[in-house]
Design a protein around this motif. Structure first.
Motif, mmCIF file in Angstrom:
data_model
loop_
_atom_site.group_PDB
_atom_site.id
_atom_site.type_symbol
_atom_site.label_atom_id
_atom_site.label_comp_id
_atom_site.label_asym_id
_atom_site.label_seq_id
_atom_site.Cartn_x
_atom_site.Cartn_y
_atom_site.Cartn_z
ATOM 1 N N LYS A 134 1.016 -0.868 -0.374
ATOM 2 C CA LYS A 134 -0.089 0.204 -0.097
ATOM 3 C C LYS A 134 0.842 1.384 0.128
ATOM 4 O O LYS A 134 1.962 0.989 0.665
ATOM 5 N N ARG A 142 -5.165 -3.861 -7.763
ATOM 6 C CA ARG A 142 -5.152 -4.715 -6.588
ATOM 7 C C ARG A 142 -5.395 -5.885 -7.010
ATOM 8 O O ARG A 142 -6.624 -6.309 -7.360
ATOM 9 N N PHE A 152 -7.622 -5.845 -1.208
ATOM 10 C CA PHE A 152 -8.581 -5.064 -0.079
ATOM 11 C C PHE A 152 -6.889 -3.966 0.214
ATOM 12 O O PHE A 152 -7.597 -2.580 0.608
ATOM 13 N N GLN A 177 -5.252 -0.256 -0.765
ATOM 14 C CA GLN A 177 -5.941 -0.005 -1.293
ATOM 15 C C GLN A 177 -5.717 1.668 -0.575
ATOM 16 O O GLN A 177 -5.805 1.208 0.607
ATOM 17 N N GLU A 178 -5.305 2.341 -1.137
ATOM 18 C CA GLU A 178 -4.619 3.460 -0.897
ATOM 19 C C GLU A 178 -6.120 4.524 -0.795
ATOM 20 O O GLU A 178 -6.734 4.485 -1.658
#
Ligand SMILES: NC(=O)c1ccc[n+]([C@@H]2O[C@H](COP(=O)([O-])OP(=O)(O)OC[C@H]3O[C@@H](n4cnc5c(N)ncnc54)[C@H](OP(=O)(O)O)[C@@H]3O)[C@@H](O)[C@H]2O)c1
Length: 300
Positions: A169, A274, A277, A280-281
């Motif tokens: 991330k 991605r 999960f 995710q940024e």
């Protein structure tokens, strides 16, 4: 795609390796040299490895290429005496040098230079070499090219990222690794994640250019051998060749406006950015990345 092919892709190993390339490439058509002839491309890190294969293919299709790298030795070894190609020394971790680089007018840009040095060198007092050169340096170069109108309308801009970013991330704290032990693999994954995020953001900002980003698979280059010798030995001949690693980059350059800007590609197919999960940024992270890059730009 058959169920068997889907399973091979999910295995990662039989997708990122040479067998994955050969399986995917069964459906590839030859690149159309007409789309490259007479066009001028700027390729960072085009002196060897994947960037070298991009340069070689562009020249073979009649394009002109300007190559940048920190040292000229590999360029001379690979391209001495060839017509249509020239070299400019550029360390992307030297932000002053980016501002004084002689620029031409380009039909396409490949932001390829990169590596995974074992030791961090502090760049601009706040970044390690990996993030400093591959993310900030490339951003400053691209920004200068855009501000000075050095990229033709519709020009493709391609980021060479890595599948390594799938596990990571985006994070923007301690980018110089001053408060924790340096971990080159994590820094690399973070820089590649940042490139993927930037590819999407810049596609929204600059509609006159066509942004794309890809990962080349596992390619048997100097960079990989130095960074991950154990992995390189284990994979042996199963690593892709530099030409195979260059294929999707060249295909994205060829497709130009036919591509939707801002996507991530692997073996000529758009891919998710991605798979987990937790990588995710947030929108705030994305804005913080842009704000950070703009703050560096304001100082150079
Ligand atoms: N090989 C793989 O399996 C693999 C997988 C995923 C992604 N990639 C990515 O593909 C790209 C090319 O990698 P490669 O494997 O072809 O590496 P490579 O053979 O080591 O080539 C790297 C190129 O970048 C230049 N370069 C490195 N650091 C630079 C810096 N700080 N400033 C300016 N130029 C610099 C090098 O020249 P100088 O040393 O003379 O500067 C060389 O021309 C990289 O972005 C890499 O992260 C590679």
């Amino acid at each position: 795609m058959t169920m068997f092919n889907k399973l091979l892709d999910l295995s990662i190993i039989y997708s990122f390796d040479q067998s994955g390339y050969q399986r995917h490439a069964r459906l590839f058509s030859e690149l159309n040299a007409v789309k490259f002839a007479g066009k001028h491309f700027l390729v960072t890190g085009g002196s060897r490895g994947i960037g070298g294969a991009v340069t070689q293919a562009l020249l073979a299709m009649g394009a002109e290429v300007t190559v940048t790298a920190r040292t000229q030795q590999d360029f001379d070894a690979n391209f001495a005496g060839q017509a249509g190609v020239s070299f400019q020394t550029l360390d992307l971790g030297n932000f002053e040098a980016i501002q004084t680089l002689h620029l031409g007018l380009y039909d396409g840009l490949v932001l390829n230079a990169g590596g995974m040095p074992s030791q961090p060198t502090l760049v601009d007092g706040q970044f390690d070499t990996i993030f400093g050169a591959q993310v900030v340096g490339h951003y400053l170069l691209l920004d200068r090219l855009i501000e000075e109108d050095r990229l033709r309308t519709g020009a493709p801009v391609h980021w060479v990222a890595s599948g390594g970013m799938y596990l990571h991330k985006l994070q923007l704290d301690d980018l110089g690794w001053q408060q924790r032990p340096y971990d080159k693999v994590t820094s690399y994954a973070n820089a590649k994640r940042a490139q993927v995020v930037l590819n999407g953001l810049l596609a929204q900002r600059y509609k006159k250019l066509v942004f794309s980003c890809s990962h080349p698979g596992w390619v048997g280059t100097d960079a990989l051998a130095k960074a991950l010798p154990g992995f390189t030995n284990r994979m042996g001949k199963r690593l892709r060749t530099a030409e195979q690693g260059a294929d999707t980059i060249l295909w994205c350059l060829e497709q130009r406006q036919q591509l939707k800007s801002g996507l991530f590609w692997f073996d000529r197919h758009p891919r998710q950015t991605r798979v987990f999960f937790w990588t995710q940024e947030s929108e705030a992270d994305r804005l913080a990345l842009l704000a950070l890059l703009e703050s560096v730009k304001a100082r150079y």
